[in-house]
Scaffold this motif. Structure first.
Motif, PDB file in Angstrom:
ATOM      1  N   VAL A  33     143.236 -43.721  47.659  1.00  0.00           N
ATOM      2  CA  VAL A  33     143.605 -44.533  46.624  1.00  0.00           C
ATOM      3  C   VAL A  33     144.087 -43.529  45.322  1.00  0.00           C
ATOM      4  CG1 VAL A  33     143.422 -46.689  45.092  1.00  0.00           C
ATOM      5  CG2 VAL A  33     142.481 -46.688  47.291  1.00  0.00           C
ATOM      6  N   GLU A  34     145.211 -43.330  45.022  1.00  0.00           N
ATOM      7  CA  GLU A  34     145.728 -42.183  44.208  1.00  0.00           C
ATOM      8  C   GLU A  34     146.866 -42.524  43.418  1.00  0.00           C
ATOM      9  OE1 GLU A  34     145.912 -39.539  41.527  1.00  0.00           O
ATOM     10  OE2 GLU A  34     144.196 -39.274  42.517  1.00  0.00           O
ATOM     11  N   ASP A  61     147.850 -47.894  43.524  1.00  0.00           N
ATOM     12  CA  ASP A  61     147.313 -48.647  42.191  1.00  0.00           C
ATOM     13  C   ASP A  61     146.140 -49.292  42.801  1.00  0.00           C
ATOM     14  OD1 ASP A  61     147.920 -51.235  42.923  1.00  0.00           O
ATOM     15  OD2 ASP A  61     149.882 -50.719  42.839  1.00  0.00           O
ATOM     16  N   GLY A  62     144.996 -49.685  42.043  1.00  0.00           N
ATOM     17  CA  GLY A  62     143.885 -50.532  42.096  1.00  0.00           C
ATOM     18  C   GLY A  62     144.113 -51.760  43.051  1.00  0.00           C
ATOM     19  N   ASP A 118     140.289 -42.581  43.387  1.00  0.00           N
ATOM     20  CA  ASP A 118     140.629 -42.034  41.893  1.00  0.00           C
ATOM     21  C   ASP A 118     139.978 -43.101  40.800  1.00  0.00           C
ATOM     22  OD1 ASP A 118     141.689 -40.806  39.811  1.00  0.00           O
ATOM     23  OD2 ASP A 118     143.642 -41.358  39.963  1.00  0.00           O
ATOM     24  N   ALA A 119     139.077 -42.535  39.800  1.00  0.00           N
ATOM     25  CA  ALA A 119     138.720 -43.428  38.832  1.00  0.00           C
ATOM     26  C   ALA A 119     139.772 -44.170  38.085  1.00  0.00           C
ATOM     27  CB  ALA A 119     137.935 -42.605  38.088  1.00  0.00           C
ATOM     28  N   MET A 120     140.739 -43.368  37.338  1.00  0.00           N
ATOM     29  CA  MET A 120     141.794 -43.937  36.771  1.00  0.00           C
ATOM     30  C   MET A 120     143.200 -44.099  37.431  1.00  0.00           C
ATOM     31  SD  MET A 120     140.117 -43.456  33.816  1.00  0.00           S
ATOM     32  CE  MET A 120     141.382 -43.735  32.914  1.00  0.00           C
ATOM     33  N   LEU A 121     143.199 -45.595  37.659  1.00  0.00           N
ATOM     34  CA  LEU A 121     144.288 -46.345  38.527  1.00  0.00           C
ATOM     35  C   LEU A 121     145.093 -47.235  37.570  1.00  0.00           C
ATOM     36  CD1 LEU A 121     142.529 -46.665  41.747  1.00  0.00           C
ATOM     37  CD2 LEU A 121     144.468 -45.063  41.362  1.00  0.00           C
ATOM     38  N   GLY A 140     139.387 -47.513  39.199  1.00  0.00           N
ATOM     39  CA  GLY A 140     138.621 -47.336  40.383  1.00  0.00           C
ATOM     40  C   GLY A 140     137.229 -48.069  40.260  1.00  0.00           C
ATOM     41  N   PHE A 141     136.640 -48.024  39.333  1.00  0.00           N
ATOM     42  CA  PHE A 141     135.289 -48.653  38.978  1.00  0.00           C
ATOM     43  C   PHE A 141     135.318 -50.074  39.231  1.00  0.00           C
ATOM     44  CE2 PHE A 141     135.354 -45.033  36.550  1.00  0.00           C
ATOM     45  CZ  PHE A 141     134.224 -44.110  37.151  1.00  0.00           C
TER      46      PHE A 141
END
Length: 79
Positions: free
Chosen positions: A7-8, A33-34, A52-55, A60-61
């Protein structure tokens, strides 16, 4: 063959990672995307998720939290 969900949102990075993982013999699913990542995580049957954390659409969280709330215990490597 192990299936990896990547997921990126950076298309160049995602394609580079997918290329190299496929060279190593993995089946790779991509999500940009998330929300798409959550759907593929829940229905695509990945053995592991590279996240990825930033999506966009869901970070990501949040995605990881929703997976765990749904009792999905797929291993996750967070970038």
């Amino acid at each position: 063959m192990a299936r990896i969900l990547l997921v990126e949102d950076n298309a160049d990075l995602a394609e580079g990672l997918r290329y190299n993982l496929e060279l190593e013999g993995y089946d790779v699913l991509l999500a940009a995307d998330g929300e798409a990542g959550l759907d593929k995580a829940m229905h695509g049957g990945p053995d592991v998720i590279i996240l990825d954390a930033m999506l966009p659409r869901m970070d990501g969280f949040q995605l990881l939290r929703r997976l765990r709330e749904a009792s999905n215990d797929t291993p996750v490597l967070m970038l």
